[in-house]
Design an enzyme around this catalytic site. Sequence first.
Site, PDB file in Angstrom:
ATOM      1  N   TYR A 100       0.796  -1.066   0.214  1.00  0.00           N
ATOM      2  CA  TYR A 100       0.291   0.019  -0.538  1.00  0.00           C
ATOM      3  C   TYR A 100       0.848   0.989  -0.019  1.00  0.00           C
ATOM      4  CZ  TYR A 100      -2.970   3.880   2.043  1.00  0.00           C
ATOM      5  OH  TYR A 100      -3.619   4.746   1.737  1.00  0.00           O
ATOM      6  N   GLU A 185      -3.615   7.667  -4.748  1.00  0.00           N
ATOM      7  CA  GLU A 185      -3.505   6.514  -3.766  1.00  0.00           C
ATOM      8  C   GLU A 185      -2.832   5.390  -4.715  1.00  0.00           C
ATOM      9  OE1 GLU A 185      -6.066   4.127   0.336  1.00  0.00           O
ATOM     10  OE2 GLU A 185      -7.089   4.340  -1.833  1.00  0.00           O
TER      11      GLU A 185
END
Lengths: 371, 289
Positions: A100, A185
């Site tokens: 992530y 993101e």
Amino acid sequence: MKLYEYLAKSLLAEVGIPTPQGRLATTPEEAEAAAREIGPCAVKAQVLVGGRGKAGGIKLANTPEEARQRAAEILGMNLKGYIVEKVWVEQQLKIDRELYVSITVDGQARQPLVIASAHGGVNIEEVPEEYIVKKNIDITTGLLPFHGREIARRLGLSGDLAKQFADILAKMYTAFRKYDAELVEINPLAVVGDRLIAADSRLNVEDDALFRHPELPRVEEGTELERKVRATGLAFVQLDGDIAVMANGAGMAMGTLDVLSLYGGRPANFLDAGGGASVEPMAQAIRFLLETKPKAILINIFGGITRCDDVARAIVTVKETEGIPVPLVVRLVGTNDEEGRRILAEAGIHAYTDMGEAAKAVVAAAYGEGR
Amino acid sequence: MAVIIDKDTRVVVQGITGNQGSFHTAQMLAYGTQVVAGVNFDKAGQQVHGVPVVATVHEAVERYGANASIVFVPARFAKDAALEAIDAGVEVLVLIPEHIPTQDAMEIHAAARKAGVRVIGPNTFGIISPGKCKMGIMPNHIYTPGPVGVVARSGTLSYEIAYTLTRAGFGQSTVIGMGGDRVIGVNFIEALELFEQDPETKVIVMVGEIGGIQEELAAEYIKAHVTKPVVAFLAGRSAPPGKRMGHAGAIIEGNRGTYQSKVQALEAAGVAVASLPWEVADLVRQKLG
């Protein structure tokens, strides 16, 4: 403003971030042609609602014919109120591991913030704090190569994967600045063999900076009425109650809803008429309230730059032109309040000075005294 | 005493010739603020309400001794204006405009921190030390000097609360509008620190709202560092999650920024939280008791 998946991914690909191959399709035939180029793929509805997959908006296809069928099923589908007009046909990846990484705005530090984790693929809020790496970036010097190297090390990456990570992070920061993003993101950032690929990604552009980005197509969120009211520059949120509310200032509008709720009222909306609005925009705001067909209306004004006589004139204008068919309770204090009260009194409208009394009065008027 | 601004503050107004700038210059002058100059490069040499207009902030500092600036220019030009004021060496910078891009705000705050400039805002109603100096757009008549330090995220709601305090006989030392944006200058913690040190301030009132974690962080700070009594009111108790309530920062995201979490944190730090705005005056009375 959220961007459609295909657009966010295309913009990230443009700055050089490796993303899965994908093609946009508006017909089943286009989806079939795309799958012929790409191979086994996912057909993904392009709508801005969460939980697309669960709602049937994402389907896998192993052959071009299958891609055509899946696209035919998804196109035209109603996903939580949005009709699907486009699908993104995207290459399937053989993912070994999921990381992530995101860049966002840290309000407390007043700086951009990089958040990364070796535990990707899930909502980052569900990842335990000890598996998360955070690093603020000085916006005047920007994200430097050492940031990428250090964060990669803390994620346990080494060798070529670490280098790829640092390179992707630098390019994310480029996109963050270039598009005035409030969020970039990549989740998951997929390890596919010896390569890192941004398997899924998001790019949210800040509304206040959209004037710098005429190149980006506007994506409107909210209900039809919300969009219509916001187009006039007012802050408006529809709620599920039946007493329409107008106040000046965001905090005051919120406070008014709270007081109303405490007295048993159910607010139909949040409407910040803003500071210093003149008569006509305010009259327009009252007309929008009437469109929600409320049981009663509460107008709560503490005049600073907003002048109470202007508010009174706006109310009287609407009353005299289209009429106000439901009970109206007004509370008016601040700049020019005496003049405002006089104008209202002439039109047969009483104005309260106390916010609590006004809230009680509107609840009684909406639901009846003997509730 | 007061915090951040007082009777010796010498104010320059950037954007003095615009509608808002001109109107509020008149209001600030009427309040007694020393507005020493205004800035508009194209209109240098003119006057607005008797205030000389100069070409740049540097000129206002050099010729008129300005040491604080209030910015009224449109949001898209605010970064240039703010960085100009910081470069010119003002000590206090008040940013009134709403809708300044967040990345611009981050650049402004980075420069301000390096230069040691105190920034109020953006998207603020400003700051007032009643009876001494007003840099902002709040109404003149609702404040009176006294022992209550007020710090607020929202404008009109803080007017409501200042007004109830004034009517109940409690004047204010300084009222600070932090601003409703995500990225702001003086925040609860800095304001609490200033009020704690200010001998005139006997009780502190915080006006918060849902969204973010500023109130929770303030609660931690109060527990560790604040000896004076603190009273709070928080807006957004009835707000649904996921909806942005006007202010950029006023949104409940996931389980963050909820009314309940803020009330719990503040109460655990000994803060008295009012459930209605006008109860703030009663709680202040108890604390001053």
